[in-house]
Design a protein around this motif. Structure first.
Motif, PDB file in Angstrom:
ATOM      1  N   ARG A   1       0.876  -1.181   0.000  1.00 54.14           N
ATOM      2  CA  ARG A   1       0.000   0.000   0.000  1.00 54.14           C
ATOM      3  C   ARG A   1       0.905   1.220   0.000  1.00 54.14           C
ATOM      4  O   ARG A   1       2.111   1.124   0.250  1.00 54.14           O
TER       5      ARG A   1
ATOM      6  N   VAL B   1      -5.963  -5.456  -2.335  1.00 56.60           N
ATOM      7  CA  VAL B   1      -7.356  -5.116  -2.008  1.00 56.60           C
ATOM      8  C   VAL B   1      -8.283  -6.296  -2.310  1.00 56.60           C
ATOM      9  O   VAL B   1      -9.174  -6.627  -1.522  1.00 56.60           O
TER      10      VAL B   1
ATOM     11  N   VAL C   1      -9.942   3.583   1.828  1.00 54.70           N
ATOM     12  CA  VAL C   1      -8.771   3.830   0.974  1.00 54.70           C
ATOM     13  C   VAL C   1      -8.284   5.252   1.233  1.00 54.70           C
ATOM     14  O   VAL C   1      -9.036   6.210   1.063  1.00 54.70           O
TER      15      VAL C   1
ATOM     16  N   SER D   1      -5.784   5.657  -6.638  1.00 56.38           N
ATOM     17  CA  SER D   1      -6.550   5.570  -5.386  1.00 56.38           C
ATOM     18  C   SER D   1      -8.039   5.354  -5.675  1.00 56.38           C
ATOM     19  O   SER D   1      -8.698   4.528  -5.027  1.00 56.38           O
TER      20      SER D   1
ATOM     21  N   LEU E   1      -8.735   1.834  -6.548  1.00 51.48           N
ATOM     22  CA  LEU E   1      -8.746   0.894  -5.421  1.00 51.48           C
ATOM     23  C   LEU E   1     -10.137   0.781  -4.809  1.00 51.48           C
ATOM     24  O   LEU E   1     -10.559  -0.304  -4.403  1.00 51.48           O
TER      25      LEU E   1
ATOM     26  N   THR F   1      -6.280   0.503   3.173  1.00 50.77           N
ATOM     27  CA  THR F   1      -5.165   0.560   2.224  1.00 50.77           C
ATOM     28  C   THR F   1      -4.911   2.013   1.868  1.00 50.77           C
ATOM     29  O   THR F   1      -5.603   2.916   2.359  1.00 50.77           O
TER      30      THR F   1
END
Length: 317
Positions: free
Chosen positions: A17, A213, A225, A234, A237, A272
């Protein structure tokens, strides 16, 4: 006096991460440049898409501008990790400016691929998001109109090349692996001879963070996130987490943006961070959760990263 016990909360901490090698290199370039040349040092566009990082570098003496023309000729200028069109270094050179290129080496690899396809006379398709700095930079490696942007499977179905037997594709490095695979499949079905990247364009760090993830999502009531809303990797994710089975998923800048209602009744929360978000924000979020819950942390690491990128020689000499 009765002390109410905090409810238990399990945190599944995805790994890898946060910072990738390209982001780490770009930030170091700004820090070293300030150290070597003194403040101010100018940076064209946000060096990476994270408000915390940008704010810290501003405090050190970095000045962020959108165009080279906004910077004085007698100060160094740095190009962001996302890459820039060829016209940008050309402008800096014409003004006799000292410039440093913090483009991620994996983005530079895509630029080289696009140039090779163009030199070979192929029509080039770029899979990516319109307006993203990386896409602008990649399209700007070649004459205007040479690269065709494709954002969706529908775009891939509608694309009509001049010569269907002479097409190539490259991709933005921060896309969703699964979504991109669908677009690539559509292109390969329509153009069986399409030239593909020698090695996957989507960078190892994007892939690894998405895989991490996927490894925790199904078990999570909520996935958090950490990353800025303009950070492509991002945002991906969050999408990947929802697709992989998370009960809910939220993108937050930092612990202060956490809404307690999101985790009300949750037993397992996934955490994450996007590739441009620093680890201290992750630890800050876990500390915030620990204020209201009896937190236990389990790190889930499907892969380990060992990649590093060299800094420009001018900063290490």
């Amino acid at each position: 006096m009765t002390v109410t016990a905090k409810p238990p909360l399990k945190v599944l901490l995805a790994s890898p991460r946060g910072f990738c090698a390209g982001v780490d290199r770009a930030i170091q370039i700004v820090e070293r440049a300030i150290e070597k040349y003194g403040a101010p040092v100018y940076v064209r566009h946000e060096i990476v898409h994270n408000r915390h990082v940008v704010g810290r570098l501003k405090a050190m003496g970095a000045v962020f501008v959108e165009e080279v023309s906004e910077a004085p000729e007698d100060r160094p200028i740095i190009f962001s990790a996302h890459g820039v069109p060829k016209t940008v270094p050309a402008e800096a050179k014409s003004r006799k400016m000292l410039y440093l290129d913090a483009t991620c080496p994996l983005v530079s690899k895509v630029h080289v691929e696009a140039q090779k396809h163009h030199d070979a006379g192929r029509e080039i398709v770029l899979i990516g998001h319109a307006g993203h700095p990386e896409v602008v930079g990649t399209m700007g490696q070649l004459p205007e109109g040479v690269v065709r942007l494709i954002e969706t499977v529908e775009d891939a179905e509608a694309f009509e090349p001049i010569d269907a037997a002479n097409v190539a594709f490259v991709t933005q490095t921060t896309l969703s692996v699964d979504d991109t695979a669908e677009i690539v499949a559509a292109l390969q079905r329509r153009f069986p001879g399409i030239a593909t990247p020698h090695k996957e364009d989507i960078c190892y760090a994007t892939t690894n963070r998405q895989d991490a993830v996927k490894a925790i999502a199904e078990a999570c009531d909520v996935l958090l996130v950490i990353g800025s809303s303009n950070s492509s990797n991002s945002v991906r994710l969050v999408e990947v987490g929802l697709k992989a089975g998370a009960g809910a998923a939220y993108l937050i800048d930092n612990a202060a943006k956490l809404e307690p209602a999101w985790i009300e009744g949750a037993r397992i929360v996934g955490v994450t961070a996007g590739a441009s978000a620093p680890e201290l924000l992750v630890q800050g979020l876990i500390s915030r959760l620990a204020e209201d819950f009896e937190v236990t942390v389990e790190e889930v690491a499907p892969t380990r990263e060992t990649v590093t990128f060299k800094l420009p020689r001018v900063l290490t000499a």
